[in-house]
Design an enzyme around this catalytic site. Structure first.
Site, PDB file in Angstrom:
ATOM      1  N   TYR A  15     -12.755   6.564   3.300  1.00 14.45           N
ATOM      2  CA  TYR A  15     -13.897   5.653   3.110  1.00 14.45           C
ATOM      3  C   TYR A  15     -15.229   6.203   3.602  1.00 14.45           C
ATOM      4  O   TYR A  15     -16.212   5.455   3.670  1.00 14.45           O
ATOM      5  CB  TYR A  15     -13.703   4.339   3.889  1.00 14.45           C
ATOM      6  N   CYS A  59      -4.433  21.097   5.638  1.00 17.42           N
ATOM      7  CA  CYS A  59      -4.816  22.056   4.603  1.00 17.42           C
ATOM      8  C   CYS A  59      -5.564  21.341   3.501  1.00 17.42           C
ATOM      9  O   CYS A  59      -5.020  21.115   2.410  1.00 17.42           O
ATOM     10  CB  CYS A  59      -3.573  22.729   4.043  1.00 17.42           C
TER      11      CYS A  59
HETATM   12  N1  LLP Z   1      -6.053 -11.222   6.630  1.00 16.99           N
HETATM   13  C1  LLP Z   1      -5.856 -10.641   5.445  1.00 16.99           C
HETATM   14  C2  LLP Z   1      -5.191 -11.377   4.394  1.00 16.99           C
HETATM   15  C3  LLP Z   1      -6.297  -9.324   5.227  1.00 16.99           C
HETATM   16  O1  LLP Z   1      -6.112  -8.759   4.050  1.00 16.99           O
HETATM   17  C4  LLP Z   1      -6.931  -8.615   6.278  1.00 16.99           C
HETATM   18  C5  LLP Z   1      -7.367  -7.227   6.092  1.00 16.99           C
HETATM   19  C6  LLP Z   1      -7.092  -9.258   7.518  1.00 16.99           C
HETATM   20  C7  LLP Z   1      -6.657 -10.576   7.655  1.00 16.99           C
HETATM   21  C8  LLP Z   1      -7.743  -8.605   8.705  1.00 16.99           C
HETATM   22  O2  LLP Z   1      -9.038  -8.220   8.438  1.00 16.99           O
HETATM   23  P1  LLP Z   1      -9.924  -7.553   9.624  1.00 16.99           P
HETATM   24  O3  LLP Z   1     -10.215  -8.636  10.628  1.00 16.99           O
HETATM   25  O4  LLP Z   1      -9.095  -6.471  10.208  1.00 16.99           O
HETATM   26  O5  LLP Z   1     -11.126  -7.028   8.935  1.00 16.99           O
HETATM   27  N2  LLP Z   1      -7.885  -0.176   6.023  1.00 16.99           N
HETATM   28  C9  LLP Z   1      -9.216  -0.750   5.982  1.00 16.99           C
HETATM   29  C10 LLP Z   1      -9.190  -2.232   6.278  1.00 16.99           C
HETATM   30  C11 LLP Z   1      -8.360  -3.020   5.306  1.00 16.99           C
HETATM   31  C12 LLP Z   1      -8.328  -4.483   5.642  1.00 16.99           C
HETATM   32  C13 LLP Z   1      -7.394  -5.198   4.735  1.00 16.99           C
HETATM   33  N3  LLP Z   1      -7.179  -6.572   5.028  1.00 16.99           N
HETATM   34  C14 LLP Z   1     -10.083  -0.003   6.985  1.00 16.99           C
HETATM   35  O6  LLP Z   1      -9.602   0.938   7.622  1.00 16.99           O
HETATM   36  O7  LLP Z   1     -11.265  -0.292   7.114  1.00 16.99           O
END
Ligand code: LLP
Length: 434
Positions: free
Chosen positions: A337, A364
């Site tokens: 990202y 790599c």
């Molecule tokens: N609830 C649901 C249904 C979600 O899909 C998510 C995150 C959360 C709660 C929690 O959201 P948060 O508070 O952590 O923003 N891999 C990405 C983030 C993907 C988040 C997906 N869903 C990153 O590294 O930024």
């Protein structure tokens, strides 16, 4: 000096970065690098601020749920649960982890846009208290499986509320391009609620939405609460069903760098509570239980990753590569990202950050970078590099790419440290090889 924002981080008298009063240079020596370090004190502080905001602004009628996808292991489940949070899981693996940590099914919320039959069965067998149904096909399938098992699945419906806050500017739209959830505007979500009443294997208890991640303002959450209450009310008026709860999802922003500016977490509950009170009075509804589902903000700023600096390549008028002993296998977020991070040389934390570095991993792959053109203290081989705010979506997104080993994770608190996830060994890599 590099801007250090998390309350658990300090520069100590030796000029080293410390976390929860543990010197990061000592930690690197004791446990080796790369090393994930998480501050239990900071995790607990954030959990408490969320829980207190429910007490202060909403009479304690609801609670935060920890979205375990941000960082999932048994100890993390135990910590958040001891602070009174429920746990959200999105796979059989996360569910298994929470159950093995001793979390009762009643306190687990099971999300996912394409849960398998085996996962639904697993959830039912363990009496998961809230299966968040994503689509019609899942509703049918769950109804059937539950009826076969002579169980009644407690469900909520995941709704696309027409608010998209994935960017800094949020948008309100009738139709969101998303693989998650039932559409509100077309009436699909209401139809699903109606249909659920015809299925003896399910009992509809709530509604859920999640409007994005790393959101810096409160207004999108306020609009989501309003829109979701309209559906809540429609279900009461037209179907005669008073639901138990409204889950407004997660997505609250954190600091990655100095540029990130967001409101304190309790402000969300304050604003959301105000609009819910107002709207419920207007509609003659009793106040629903509210859940929110933060992941990143619970754990993000509590974590740092420590690396040892290896070779340094200065390519004149191009860039300075500073190689570390980690990379995209343990933090893929820049590669995926282009996410911002704050980096610093932990053993020179008090010195000015006057050197422009591109932090390169050991995979790599040319794109295996942790940060480009970032200011750090002048590095030398053997220095310890710290990357801040790696508590969320780092360990949980790590892989064994290039057959690198996933590093250990330690938890620190009041000057003490302990291993909570052991580092992998070469033998671990071969465990499932035939
Ligand atoms: N609830 C649901 C249904 C979600 O899909 C998510 C995150 C959360 C709660 C929690 O959201 P948060 O508070 O952590 O923003 N891999 C990405 C983030 C993907 C988040 C997906 N869903 C990153 O590294 O930024």
């Amino acid at each position: 000096m590099v801007y250090i924002y998390s309350p658990c981080l300090k520069v100590n008298e030796k000029g080293h970065l410390s976390i929860s009063d543990c010197d990061t240079i000592d930690l690197a020596q004791q446990y080796g690098t790369p090393l994930y370090v998480m501050s239990e004190d900071e995790i607990r502080r954030v959990c408490r601020s969320y829980v207190e905001s429910f007490q202060e602004f909403y009479g304690g009628n609801g609670r935060p749920i920890y979205a375990s996808k941000a960082f999932c292991c048994k100890e993390m489940c135990r910590i958040v649960s001891s602070e009174g949070l429920d746990i959200e899981v999105v796979s059989g693996g996360e569910l298994y982890t929470a159950l093995k940590a001793g979390i009762s099914g009643a306190n687990i919320h099971f999300q996912g846009n394409n849960k398998s039959t085996a996962e639904l069965e697993f959830a039912l067998e363990n009496n998961v208290g809230d299966i968040v149904v994503d689509n019609f096909s899942e509703l049918e399938q769950l109804g059937k499986i539950a009826a076969e098992k002579e169980k009644v699945a407690l469900i909520s419906l995941r709704v696309k509320p027409g608010i998209d806050a994935h960017t800094h500017e949020f948008i309100r739209t009738g139709q969101i391009d998303s693989k998650f959830g039932l559409d509100l505007a077309s009436g699909e979500a209401f139809q699903a609620a109606k249909h659920s009443l015809e299925l003896p294997g399910v009992k509809l208890i709530g509604l859920h939405c999640h409007i994005g991640s790393q959101i810096m303002e409160k207004l999108p959450f306020v609009h989501a609460a309003e829109v979701m209450l309209n559906l809540y009310n429609q279900i009461k008026q037209e179907l005669g069903v008073e639901l138990d709860h409204l889950n407004l999802g997660g997505g609250f922003g954190i600091h990655y760098t100095e540029k990130d500016d967001f409101i304190p977490y309790h402000e969300y509950m304050k604003a959301v509570s105000a609009v819910i009170h107002e709207k419920c009075t207007e509609l003659g509804l009793s106040l629903p239980k509210i859940y929110i589902e933060p992941g990143r903000s619970i754990v993000g700023e509590s974590g740092i990753t420590l690396y040892t600096v290896g070779n340094i390549r200065e390519i004149l008028q191009v860039r300075n590569y500073v190689a570390i002993d980690g990379g995209m296998f343990e933090n893929p977020r820049y590669a995926l990202y282009q996410s911002d991070y704050t980096c610093l040389i932990a053993n020179k934390a008090a010195q000015p950050a006057a050197y422009t570095a591109t932090i390169a991993g050991k995979c790599c792959e040319s794109g295996d970078l942790i940060q480009e053109h970032t200011l750090i203290q002048p590095p030398e081989e053997g220095d310890i590099l710290a990357v801040l705010s790696t508590g969320a979506y780092n360990y949980s997104m790590a892989s064994n790419y290039n057959r690198n080993l996933r590093p250990p994770c330690i938890m620190v608190s009041h000057g003490q440290s302990r291993v909570i996830i052991k580092g992998e060994t070469y033998e671990d890599l071969l465990r499932n090889d035939i």
